[in-house]
Design an enzyme around this catalytic site. Structure first.
Site, PDB file in Angstrom:
ATOM      1  N   HIS A  69       0.854  -1.197   0.000  1.00  9.43           N
ATOM      2  CA  HIS A  69       0.000   0.000   0.000  1.00  9.43           C
ATOM      3  C   HIS A  69       0.886   1.241   0.000  1.00  9.43           C
ATOM      4  CE1 HIS A  69       0.448   0.951   4.349  1.00  9.43           C
ATOM      5  NE2 HIS A  69       0.423  -0.359   4.547  1.00  9.43           N
ATOM      6  N   ASP A  71      -0.303   4.351   1.072  1.00  8.19           N
ATOM      7  CA  ASP A  71      -0.756   5.366   2.027  1.00  8.19           C
ATOM      8  C   ASP A  71      -0.075   5.182   3.381  1.00  8.19           C
ATOM      9  OD1 ASP A  71      -2.266   2.943   2.273  1.00  8.19           O
ATOM     10  OD2 ASP A  71      -3.704   4.003   3.562  1.00  8.19           O
ATOM     11  N   ASP A  95       6.169   1.398   7.617  1.00 11.19           N
ATOM     12  CA  ASP A  95       4.828   0.958   7.189  1.00 11.19           C
ATOM     13  C   ASP A  95       4.308   1.872   6.105  1.00 11.19           C
ATOM     14  OD1 ASP A  95       2.390  -0.308   7.061  1.00 11.19           O
ATOM     15  OD2 ASP A  95       1.690   0.404   9.004  1.00 11.19           O
ATOM     16  N   GLU A 125      -5.069   1.652   2.716  1.00  8.97           N
ATOM     17  CA  GLU A 125      -4.974   0.442   3.544  1.00  8.97           C
ATOM     18  C   GLU A 125      -5.128   0.774   5.022  1.00  8.97           C
ATOM     19  OE1 GLU A 125      -3.216  -2.798   5.969  1.00  8.97           O
ATOM     20  OE2 GLU A 125      -2.563  -0.701   5.869  1.00  8.97           O
ATOM     21  N   GLU A 126      -4.770   2.007   5.392  1.00  9.57           N
ATOM     22  CA  GLU A 126      -4.712   2.369   6.819  1.00  9.57           C
ATOM     23  C   GLU A 126      -6.064   2.833   7.367  1.00  9.57           C
ATOM     24  OE1 GLU A 126      -2.372   1.572   8.588  1.00  9.57           O
ATOM     25  OE2 GLU A 126      -0.449   1.744   7.572  1.00  9.57           O
ATOM     26  N   GLU A 154       4.320  -5.774   3.669  1.00 11.47           N
ATOM     27  CA  GLU A 154       4.015  -5.187   4.981  1.00 11.47           C
ATOM     28  C   GLU A 154       5.189  -5.407   5.935  1.00 11.47           C
ATOM     29  OE1 GLU A 154       1.512  -3.595   6.337  1.00 11.47           O
ATOM     30  OE2 GLU A 154      -0.165  -3.844   4.934  1.00 11.47           O
ATOM     31  N   HIS A 328       3.230   3.355  12.748  1.00 11.76           N
ATOM     32  CA  HIS A 328       2.287   4.351  13.291  1.00 11.76           C
ATOM     33  C   HIS A 328       2.863   5.122  14.470  1.00 11.76           C
ATOM     34  CE1 HIS A 328      -1.253   1.626  11.729  1.00 11.76           C
ATOM     35  NE2 HIS A 328      -0.264   1.722  10.865  1.00 11.76           N
TER      36      HIS A 328
END
Lengths: 355, 355
Positions: A69, A71, A95, A125-126, A154, A328
């Site tokens: 992903h 994003d 990530d 995706e988030e 990932e 994150h």
């Protein structure tokens, strides 16, 4: 901003990180990726919203999917990227723009892979699953996702993580009867009754099944509790929201049945669920991947888009240079040697003797 | 609208009911009561906001206080009043305009009571204590409430209800540690931990102490519970709000100490409390009242303004014609014979041989 896919993988990671792409706002990055891939004559490139796909079409016996992903979670004062020693810091480094850089390097530089490859760079995706770019494609154009095996880049600490646990949330309701709290015995206290639900949770022994050689670890937890009417009223309802993380091969239906049996005396209502996915490591394409990467695969305990491939019948694993616990976080970083290792091992796999 | 205090007590009740006086909006009724009492030469009448006081000043050996609130809960399609058989229906008939009618009849017609009497009609009893008219007077002009004994004409089914239980609310907090629910063992679930709080509540045996011959009945109940961060997070806090109803002579301080001992392993924070009041039936003025009214007094389990008098050192009881369970209901009514009985017995008491 032009991306140089022939730059080394850490520089490419930094370039990707420096193009902000918080979920829902990925157009600039999708454009840059699209433009960079479109110049490569060995790839068929396609765009669908903010999803960019590129594939070889060499007529190989196998086709593998490599996906990531584009994003990130919201920026948290952690842009632009910066290098300190062996670490690249910044929003999305772990990530998963380091994984995305590996993907783009492989796409740009392996002109004749021994397996046909479909590269997928997708958005959203988030955030909630309804917006997920890969899920949209699975619904609207599943043929684009076709393949024998899929690797999601990932963060997995450069180890193969197989399968994923499913998740189901249910509301379990304890009933009661209202009364004034000065005459509590005229009613029945639903919050006290909910103690029986907590008893079940507290004594539950989560299973740790071994599937395809990988140990999973289930979990059964209250994630919300709410009850109460007024400060002087015996409450007539208390709702415990329970999240059950279940290992493959159980389906969401199996998981629901298990919960209904456990909480047999109570009203049980399903809030949402997402399926588990088996590791799928017994498939020859997966076995070849495991052999090329090395190390002992481990089970993926959280839920990832691996399960979307599983739903399409495609075995899939997570394998990426990022370290999951750093995802994150404000101090997110990635170890540069792991990005390089990841690229090298993936390259070995895609260029090894054809199956 | 003029009130005729010489009309019979059921007609007076109906007239009071038909002047709407929802809490905060009592001026019209306070004006009507004030005007009616002000014409009576045997009474000294005073107004304080929407509180109306009237007192005799005969130099008797004892002074008693007879009090009632003039406000009601919101009207619920149950006005104007109507009579069906022996019942008077309408908002406030039970709680407590029938008692108020008894008060006003006694004030208007007993010119020379054998005890000096202070009649108090006050506002805002049905809302938060900070707005209560009697509480305001107790703070600002406590001398107006002075007396040897007080009767509140709150609904009590025409039985004497002595004392009142105190109430204390505490927040008891179970701690935890956040983690992703797919890796629950990395954290500690505060909702599961709160099961220990519920265990204590579920096994608690409330006391039923006998005080001055009246049996009280305590209660310990969760009235609220809340916990949870997100659907995939092990919660780090769960708060159970507990309401303890405690019998006299325990003080709010005693009650708090009891709760801190019971929930010793947890953080306990007091939300609010109101004191208990002993029955006070051993005081000679109270004993004379009990003898005049007849019947066996019982304990008041809920909290009433009786406790405000107790705080001023004045023994007090509830005694009124209304039926407590009908209070605040749409079909609220009062039995007319009980209003008459209540008036007759109170009159007997106030005109019996002086103490």
């Amino acid at each position: 901003m032009r991306l140089d896919l022939l730059s080394d993988v850490e520089n490419l990671t930094a370039a990707l990180v420096d193009i902000e792409s918080v979920s829902g706002d990925e157009k600039a990055l999708a454009d840059a990726i699209h433009e960079a891939l479109a110049t490569l004559p060995h790839l068929i490139v396609e765009r669908d919203g903010n999803v960019v796909l590129a594939r070889t079409s060499l007529g190989r016996a196998e086709r593998v999917v490599i996906a990531g992903h584009i994003d990130t979670v919201p920026v948290n004062g952690n842009l632009p990227s910066r290098i300190e020693g062996d670490r690249l810091y910044g929003c999305g480094t772990t990530d998963m723009k380091s994984g995305l850089a590996v993907l783009l390097r492989l796409a740009a530089t392996i002109l004749e892979p021994t397996r046909d490859v479909t590269y997928i760079c997708y958005d959203c995706e988030e955030v909630e699953g309804a917006r997920n770019g890969l899920a949209r494609l699975a619904r609207t154009r599943p043929e684009l996702l076709a393949g024998d095996f899929a690797v999601l880049l990932e963060p997995s600490g450069a180890k193969i993580e197989g399968g994923c646990q499913g998740t189901i949330r249910v509301d379990v309701t304890a009933p009661g009867e209202r009364a004034h709290s000065a005459r509590a015995w005229m009613g029945a206290n639903a919050i006290h009754k909910a103690g029986e639900i907590l008893d079940i949770l507290r004594s539950y022994e989560p299973a740790r099944p071994v599937v395809d050689g990988l140990e999973f670890h289930e979990g059964l937890n209250a994630v919300f509790v709410r009850g109460g009417v007024a400060g002087n009223v015996i409450p007539d309802e208390c709702v415990v929201t329970i999240n059950y993380r279940f290992a493959p091969p159980a389906s969401a239906v199996d998981a629901e049945a298990h919960l209904r049996e456990l909480f047999g005396g109570f009203d049980v209502k399903v809030v949402d669920s997402a399926p588990a996915a088996g590791p799928g490591l017994t498939h020859p394409a997966a076995a070849a991947f495991v052999a090329a990467i090395g190390g002992a695969p481990r089970a993926k305990l959280g839920w990832t888009d691996v399960a979307r491939f599983a739903e399409l019948g495609i075995p899939a694993v997570n394998y990426g240079p990022g370290d999951p616990p750093l995802s994150h976080t404000k101090d997110e970083y990635v170890e540069i040697p792991l990005i390089r290792e990841c690229e090298r091992r993936m390259r070995d796999w895609l260029t090894a003797g054809s199956p």
